[in-house]
Each structure stands twice: as C-alpha cells, then as structure tokens.
Design an enzyme around this catalytic site. Structure first.
Site, mmCIF file in Angstrom:
data_model
loop_
_atom_site.group_PDB
_atom_site.id
_atom_site.type_symbol
_atom_site.label_atom_id
_atom_site.label_comp_id
_atom_site.label_asym_id
_atom_site.label_seq_id
_atom_site.Cartn_x
_atom_site.Cartn_y
_atom_site.Cartn_z
ATOM 1 N N LYS A 1 27.222 20.977 -26.445
ATOM 2 C CA LYS A 1 27.370 20.548 -25.052
ATOM 3 C C LYS A 1 28.704 21.044 -24.497
ATOM 4 O O LYS A 1 29.605 21.448 -25.233
ATOM 5 C CB LYS A 1 27.340 19.014 -24.952
ATOM 6 N N SER B 1 18.727 21.867 -23.596
ATOM 7 C CA SER B 1 19.630 21.150 -22.689
ATOM 8 C C SER B 1 20.743 22.035 -22.150
ATOM 9 O O SER B 1 21.480 21.617 -21.256
ATOM 10 C CB SER B 1 20.250 19.941 -23.396
#
Length: 598
Positions: free
Chosen positions: A157, A119
């Site tokens: 993230k 991701s």
C-alpha cells in the site's frame, strides 16, 4: 527488466549463436518454444531489441545478435504479497532476471514479490505483477511500501503518517484504507515487471492494428495508468458505433482522447465520407494515430481545455478514467457536475455533450459507476437536462481491455430533449439502469425502508483504528458484529476467526432490536445479501463492513423476521443488482432504493 519468457528466448539466441556461429531464424525459435505463430516470436524479439539486449536488422535473415553491454543479475522472488486485504507472506524459491544497471549497488538490498489482488491498480500495479523492492525500514508519505502488520500480515500500500499512527492507502476506490498504530516497513517499490505475455490472450491482430499492439508491448503500464490509457478492441468498437445513425452524409466526427486512432479507424469504415478529428494529450499517441489514420485531423491538446463547442455530429471514444484532484480553474469550469471525488471521465462526458451540435450523438465507453455513484449524481442530472440516453449496456468482463480490471459500459447519448429512457428515480435519488422498467414495476405497491420509518447506518467501528479495544473475552466487552457473523442462517455470535476478536471494550454501544446486513455483496454477477437479527436489549457495535437497519419509533406491522426474509429473497437480490451495478450496497441505497412489501 526481462520476463521469464524473454529471458528464455535471449538465452536460446546466445546458445544457438555460440554453437553454430550464426543466429537462429524466427521459425527455428518458434519451433524450439513450440509456439503456433512467428508473430509472437517477432514481438518478443522486438521487445528485446528495444530494451537493448538484441540487435536485429529488419528484412535480413539470421540478423539477430545478442548485445553484451549489460549483464543480467538474478533477484530472488520471495513469495506473494497482497494488494487487497492483508495476507500471510508465502516464501517460494524463484528468481527473476534484471539488467544489472537498472538497480544501484549493493544488489543484496533488493528482492521481488508477486502481487496478489487489485487494490493498487491506479498505481499501475496489477494482479500477478512482480514488484521489485528495495530493503529499507523508512519511507516518505505517498511511497508504495511493503508493510508488516501484527508481525505476520504483509500488504502492499501507499503509506501516510497520521496523528495516531499510519494510514495504508489503496489505489483503488473499491478498497478502504487500513489504519494502524504500529507497523514495520520492509521496503519500498522501485520497479514493476509485467510481461506482454499476460496481455497476448486479450490482444489479437483482428482487434488492433500492428501499431497499437507495438505500443501496448512497449509502453510502461504505470505511465499508461497515469494517463488513463485503455484501448478498445475492434469488436467492442463495432458494437458501440453500430448504435449510431449512418444516414448523415460527411459527418464531423471527434475522438477527444484518440489514443492510437483505433476508434477513428472504425468511424472511417462506418460513416459515409466522415471528416475525422482526433485529440490526445500524449504526443507519442498522436504519432501512432498518424500511422493508423493519416487522413484524420490530429492535434496534441488537452481536451478539457477545448471550448470549440457545438461543432460535431458525433463524439466517440474511450475517454481516460482515473480520480484526480482538480485545480481551482478546472473545478470552476466543471462546477455543474463535480460532487466529491472527481473522476476525469465525467469531465469528458460534460465536454462531449458540449462539443456536439443539437441532435448530435455521443458514444463512449465509461465505468458503470456513473449510473448510481453518489459522486456522479450531479453528472446524471446534467445528462438528463441536456441529452437522452439512447443505449446503455454493461460489459462485465474487464479482461477485454488490455490492463483494465473494472467493468465497463457502452453509453450512447443524443443531445436534446430527454425522453426518460434508462432512468429510474425514487426518494429524490436518480440513477441510470438498463432495466429501469423492471425497477419501476418492482416498486408497484411497495414501500422503502425510508417510507416505513426505518433508518440505516453503516457500522461505526473501524477495527484497524481500534485494535487496543478488541478482545476475545466476552466479560470484557460487548459483541462486535463482523460481516462473517452474518450467515445464510442469520446472526452467529460468537464465531471464532483468527485476527478478528469478537468483542470490543466500550460503553458507547448500540442496542437491539435491529437487523444487520453485509455491505459487501460480492460480484455484479453473484450478488448476495445476508441478514441477521439483533434481539431486543442486546448490546453491540457493528464493524464498518456491516449496515445496520434500525426500526421506526412508531408501531409497524412488519416484523423483524419478515423484513429479514424479504431482504435476502431472490426478488430483492435481482432488484439490488439493477440498483447498485456494484460489489457493495450503501446505506442510502439500502434505505431509499429497495422495495419492501407491507
């Protein structure tokens, strides 16, 4: 920073030299590590030399000496962290060697984690990379952090503060952001470690020149990601260029993002006396190209600013691909093809067609998302207006590109009148497909859900934003339909799953009858659609990874059971593969591009 293999080689050189008084030969190092090729050892020695750990005089035997200028320190690798959906932390006992000077003191403030998932690829963080983390409990907007959710889930993230909490943003358009009211920052990323060993299976001297291999070994992956640099193996270049005509004498050939010049090498070998031109925004790559193709006319320029149009017989290459926020000037120049988020490769397609003479050919390697993605609809219209698709072929194995993780596509366009090749259009939606004829036949005597009066909506509850409303007590709320509730045997509610409460406390719900289907369909090669029926009168809310099909208000002869059976049939799955070319199906594709038998 050193990889495990580089550290082992450095230690062997030091111990050998201390014991015998002279350095080992490359052949002796190869034998000690039981490697097949001296070239592999040479690559590692070159890397250690460039990083300052070894001195090595070329063409001199036993001239390897260890540098004592910098001491290595060991950073603990505490386990794995997800760069995908959050997972539980797993603690392992492992360390990695890093030069002491690379990290400010105190060293106890640092640890490392091995990445699991993709991701964060657009930030240069790949699956199985090791990230070095500085321990801290705060972070600025946009910094990449280790975030602890619900006291047991950790994820990697970019963090942003929102009005009611935090947004954890992935760096991959395939993933959605995570919204949460509370989290704990456990540190921020200060460095990424990647081994050239991880790329060696994908790179060989048959596919690249030595100069390109040397660049791939040395170049920082984050820097390459920033500029969208991916280098195309010779076998793929040969396949793409072979689709171009060879009967033009002394053609003018341009690679507008020439990188290390590999495409120009292929063009030199394929065309008759070509006049080669190459541009790149990176001066370092222009230098490598000059070594690879000294006869080419090379320029260090920004290709998007060049307006020397209608000059070339062929425009070839593997243009960069990454999303970015365009300036007003760029947005104005490319307004004909920009819609929503902008990926730079689409601008290279626009420019490529403009650079061509009438009847000239564009041969690019691009992501297949341009075939059906909503953000590329204007680009597809521009292509159809200005060129014909001569060849289109999707390569599903991204591993052939060093450092790339997504599927890629070979695309050949001929500037001029469009003949309708590789084009499918239905309900005012135009897509490109290798199997466009199959799609045309699949729709004979068929209707779409839109034609039949059905409407499709994406599940409207984003669970990370509504944790306080979720419950496992059926008396406190209405059923929350997750993707895992939709099985091969239909809808299964309740289904107990840790961290996924089955009910939501709200009076703002939907009511059956309707059909729910999974929005994430798997990989391109193994697409699967599951459907479940919400019975009449049942109150529910669908989670955001679910699509909901609502029946028409008027009478319809097609029963819910028959429609659900059709949606999951092999015939529809095959059509779905050709429509999406992706890992998920949008509500628009489901509603307007899926053939239904009545």
């Amino acid at each position: 920073m050193l990889t495990k293999k580089q550290k082992q080689i450095l230690d062997f050189v030091k111990k050998y030299s201390a014991k015998k008084g002279f350095a080992p030969a490359l052949e002796e190092i190869k034998k000690h590590f039981r490697l097949r090729s001296v070239a592999t050892i040479h690559q590692h020695i070159a890397t250690l030399r460039d990083k300052g750990y070894l001195h090595h005089q070329k063409n001199q035997p036993r001239s390897i000496t260890a540098s004592e200028t910098e001491r290595l320190i060991q950073i603990p690798v505490l386990g794995r962290i997800s760069a995908g959906q959050p997972i539980e932390a797993i603690e392992d006992k492992e360390t990695i060697a890093i030069p002491q000077g690379k990290l400010p003191l105190p060293l106890k403030d640092y640890y490392a984690l091995r990445v699991q998932g993709d991701s964060m690829v657009d930030e240069g963080i790949l699956n199985e990379d090791i990230v070095v983390i500085k321990k801290q409990q705060t972070a600025e907007n946009g910094e990449t952090v280790v975030a602890l959710l619900d006291n047991y889930e950790v994820t990697l993230k970019k963090i942003y503060r929102e009005k009611n909490g935090f947004r954890l943003q992935p760096a991959n358009p395939k993933f959605k952001p995570i919204f949460t009211r509370e989290l704990t920052v456990q540190g921020k990323v200060v460095s990424i470690i990647r081994s050239f060993d991880e790329l060696k299976d994908k790179i060989s001297k048959r596919e690249f020149t030595n100069a390109t291999i040397e660049y791939l070994e040395k170049a920082d992956m984050a820097y390459r990601k920033l500029l969208g640099q991916y280098f195309t193996p010779r076998s793929i270049r040969d396949l793409l260029i072979s689709k171009l005509p060879v009967n033009i004498e002394s053609p003018k050939v341009l690679d507008p993002g020439c990188g290390t010049g590999e495409f120009l090498i292929t063009a030199k070998q394929y065309f008759k006396n070509p006049e080669l031109h190459g541009w790149d925004i990176d001066q370092n790559l222009i230098g490598v190209s000059k070594r690879n193709v000294p006869e080419a006319k090379l320029k260090n320029i920004d290709a998007l600013e060049n307006e020397n149009y209608e000059q070339y017989d062929f425009v070839i290459g593997n243009p960069p691909y990454f999303e970015f926020t365009p300036t007003e000037m760029v947005r104005k120049k490319f307004k004909e093809i920009i819609g929503g988020r902008v990926n730079i490769f689409s601008l290279f397609i626009y420019q490529g067609i403009k650079w061509l003479k009438e009847g000239g050919y564009l041969a690019y390697i691009v992501p297949p998302s341009m075939n059906n993605g909503a953000y590329f609809s204007a680009l597809r219209e521009f292509v159809v207006k200005n060129a014909n698709i001569e060849y289109l072929h999707i390569l599903n194995d991204s591993k052939i590109f060093a450092g790339a993780l997504q599927s890629t596509m070979l695309l050949v366009l001929k500037k001029g009148k469009n003949k309708g090749d590789y084009i499918f259009k239905k309900n005012n939606i135009l897509i490109f497909s290798k199997n466009h004829r199959h799609l045309t036949n699949a729709f004979k005597k068929k209707k779409t859900l839109y034609d039949l009066g059905y409407s499709v909506k994406t599940g409207r509850l984003v669970w990370n934003q509504n944790r306080n409303l979720l419950t496992d007590n059926s008396k406190e709320g209405v059923p929350l339909v997750w993707a895992h509730n939709i099985t091969d045997d239909g809808l299964k509610v309740p289904t107990l799953k840790a961290g996924k409460p089955q009910y939501v406390k709200t009076n703002n719900y939907d009511t059956g009858p309707c059909i729910v289907v999974n929005r994430i369909t798997g990989s391109v090669r193994s697409t699967k659609l599951k459907a479940g029926i919400i019975p009449a009168g049942m109150k529910f809310i669908a989670e955001n990874h679910v699509n909901v099909i609502f029946p028409p208000t008027r009478h319809n002869s097609l029963s819910m059971e028959k429609l659900a059976t059709q949606l999951t049939s092999k015939e529809k799955i095959e059509v779905l593969k050709n429509i999406t070319g992706n890992t998920q199906i949008s509500k628009t594709e489901l509603e307007r591009l899926l053939p239904i038998s009545v």
